[in-house]
Design a protein around this motif. Structure first.
Motif, PDB file in Angstrom:
ATOM      1  N   MET A   1      27.973  49.813  35.347  1.00 53.64           N
ATOM      2  CA  MET A   1      28.535  48.472  35.739  1.00 53.64           C
ATOM      3  C   MET A   1      28.649  48.625  37.347  1.00 53.64           C
ATOM      4  O   MET A   1      29.352  47.796  38.161  1.00 53.64           O
ATOM      5  CB  MET A   1      29.984  48.359  35.301  1.00 53.64           C
ATOM      6  CG  MET A   1      30.097  47.929  33.864  1.00 53.64           C
ATOM      7  SD  MET A   1      31.712  47.979  33.310  1.00 53.64           S
ATOM      8  CE  MET A   1      32.521  46.526  34.085  1.00 53.64           C
ATOM      9  N   LYS A   2      28.294  49.705  37.929  1.00 55.40           N
ATOM     10  CA  LYS A   2      28.292  50.211  39.346  1.00 55.40           C
ATOM     11  C   LYS A   2      29.661  49.831  39.944  1.00 55.40           C
ATOM     12  O   LYS A   2      29.886  49.399  40.973  1.00 55.40           O
ATOM     13  CB  LYS A   2      27.402  48.940  39.937  1.00 55.40           C
ATOM     14  CG  LYS A   2      26.052  48.859  39.739  1.00 55.40           C
ATOM     15  CD  LYS A   2      25.117  48.213  40.447  1.00 55.40           C
ATOM     16  CE  LYS A   2      23.782  47.766  40.052  1.00 55.40           C
ATOM     17  NZ  LYS A   2      23.165  46.662  40.423  1.00 55.40           N
ATOM     18  N   ASN A 108      27.197  45.218  48.979  1.00 54.96           N
ATOM     19  CA  ASN A 108      26.460  44.799  47.715  1.00 54.96           C
ATOM     20  C   ASN A 108      26.350  43.483  47.826  1.00 54.96           C
ATOM     21  O   ASN A 108      27.150  42.787  47.324  1.00 54.96           O
ATOM     22  CB  ASN A 108      26.943  45.744  46.584  1.00 54.96           C
ATOM     23  CG  ASN A 108      26.131  44.962  45.543  1.00 54.96           C
ATOM     24  OD1 ASN A 108      25.037  44.432  45.665  1.00 54.96           O
ATOM     25  ND2 ASN A 108      26.526  45.621  44.350  1.00 54.96           N
ATOM     26  N   THR A 109      25.209  42.894  48.364  1.00 54.08           N
ATOM     27  CA  THR A 109      25.021  41.435  48.470  1.00 54.08           C
ATOM     28  C   THR A 109      24.480  40.709  47.352  1.00 54.08           C
ATOM     29  O   THR A 109      24.453  39.568  47.161  1.00 54.08           O
ATOM     30  CB  THR A 109      23.839  41.258  49.860  1.00 54.08           C
ATOM     31  OG1 THR A 109      22.816  42.114  49.230  1.00 54.08           O
ATOM     32  CG2 THR A 109      24.490  41.393  50.948  1.00 54.08           C
ATOM     33  N   SER A 110      24.146  41.749  46.383  1.00 52.51           N
ATOM     34  CA  SER A 110      23.768  41.058  45.089  1.00 52.51           C
ATOM     35  C   SER A 110      25.029  40.298  44.225  1.00 52.51           C
ATOM     36  O   SER A 110      24.981  39.543  43.517  1.00 52.51           O
ATOM     37  CB  SER A 110      23.386  42.117  43.945  1.00 52.51           C
ATOM     38  OG  SER A 110      24.192  42.878  43.567  1.00 52.51           O
ATOM     39  N   GLY A 111      26.239  40.721  44.805  1.00 54.59           N
ATOM     40  CA  GLY A 111      27.684  40.113  44.378  1.00 54.59           C
ATOM     41  C   GLY A 111      27.655  40.304  42.981  1.00 54.59           C
ATOM     42  O   GLY A 111      27.993  39.318  42.319  1.00 54.59           O
ATOM     43  N   GLU A 112      27.698  41.548  42.577  1.00 50.52           N
ATOM     44  CA  GLU A 112      27.938  41.735  41.144  1.00 50.52           C
ATOM     45  C   GLU A 112      29.260  41.311  40.535  1.00 50.52           C
ATOM     46  O   GLU A 112      30.120  41.149  41.225  1.00 50.52           O
ATOM     47  CB  GLU A 112      27.936  43.150  41.028  1.00 50.52           C
ATOM     48  CG  GLU A 112      28.202  43.850  39.711  1.00 50.52           C
ATOM     49  CD  GLU A 112      26.790  44.362  38.973  1.00 50.52           C
ATOM     50  OE1 GLU A 112      26.785  44.534  37.898  1.00 50.52           O
ATOM     51  OE2 GLU A 112      25.831  44.609  39.546  1.00 50.52           O
ATOM     52  N   LEU A 113      29.047  40.446  39.413  1.00 49.23           N
ATOM     53  CA  LEU A 113      30.328  39.898  38.933  1.00 49.23           C
ATOM     54  C   LEU A 113      31.304  40.787  38.173  1.00 49.23           C
ATOM     55  O   LEU A 113      30.532  41.403  37.132  1.00 49.23           O
ATOM     56  CB  LEU A 113      29.871  38.503  38.137  1.00 49.23           C
ATOM     57  CG  LEU A 113      29.658  37.406  39.175  1.00 49.23           C
ATOM     58  CD1 LEU A 113      28.964  36.102  38.025  1.00 49.23           C
ATOM     59  CD2 LEU A 113      30.755  37.070  40.054  1.00 49.23           C
ATOM     60  N   TYR A 114      32.419  40.687  38.273  1.00 50.38           N
ATOM     61  CA  TYR A 114      33.366  41.699  37.329  1.00 50.38           C
ATOM     62  C   TYR A 114      34.418  40.599  36.547  1.00 50.38           C
ATOM     63  O   TYR A 114      35.024  39.840  37.297  1.00 50.38           O
ATOM     64  CB  TYR A 114      34.289  42.663  38.047  1.00 50.38           C
ATOM     65  CG  TYR A 114      33.127  43.886  38.638  1.00 50.38           C
ATOM     66  CD1 TYR A 114      32.793  44.712  37.797  1.00 50.38           C
ATOM     67  CD2 TYR A 114      32.635  43.579  39.998  1.00 50.38           C
ATOM     68  CE1 TYR A 114      31.861  45.723  38.200  1.00 50.38           C
ATOM     69  CE2 TYR A 114      31.878  44.462  40.362  1.00 50.38           C
ATOM     70  CZ  TYR A 114      31.286  45.686  39.537  1.00 50.38           C
ATOM     71  OH  TYR A 114      30.559  46.424  39.917  1.00 50.38           O
TER      72      TYR A 114
END
Ligand SMILES: O=C(O)CCC(=O)C(=O)O
Ligand SMILES: [Fe+2]
Length: 157
Positions: A1-2, A108-114
């Protein structure tokens, strides 16, 4: 999940204060990360809010304090609850602490969603939070300041 790719380090110095009852080292808050690991010297001062009472966290030589942060509360759908804490100052001894905050990288520009993780969500336990990015979460946390209200309330569904 980074969740823990990013590490922010904060070093605190709390000078002794002749009238400690008139001030605070750090006012009440929960951390805005997933997990915080704290190392401090022999001087206690950290307090955790437990059943509406401030409880001293003893300073144990060589021990680390692990704090659950708001983002772990969010992804665990309240299975883990973040710890409200504060720091009081000492009248005759200064205190030093090093706090390591684990969260994903803000750059982190990928903008991982949590959001609440699927395995913890089912019919009788629906998601309690909407999804967010760490950047959105931390930006709100930083702009709000330590006003004793939880940032998590903004993400409740
Ligand atoms: O200094 C401490 O013991 C805690 C510091 C803290 O709560 C923080 O940096 O978020
Ligand atoms: Fe904290």
């Amino acid at each position: 999940m980074k969740c823990v790719e990013g590490l922010a380090l904060m070093m605190h110095y709390y000078p002794e204060c002749p009238q400690p009852e008139l001030t605070l080292g750090t006012s009440q808050h929960a951390d805005s990360d997933f997990l915080m690991v704290l190392l401090n010297d022999q001087v206690s001062g950290l307090q955790v809010l437990y059943q509406n009472q401030w409880v001293d966290v003893p300073s144990v030589p060589g021990a680390l304090v692990i704090n659950i942060g708001d983002l772990l509360q969010l992804v665990s759908n309240d299975r883990f609850i973040s710890a409200e804490h504060r720091v009081v100052v000492n009248s005759c001894r200064s205190r030093v602490s090093v706090a390591c905050f684990f969260r994903s990288r803000l750059s982190n520009t990928s903008g991982e969603l949590y959001g609440p993780i699927e395995e913890l969500v089912f019919e009788e336990n629906p998601p309690k939070y909407r999804t967010t990015t760490v950047k959105e979460y931390v930006t709100l946390f930083n702009s709000k300041g330590l006003d004793r209200t939880s940032v998590l309330l903004h993400f409740r569904v």
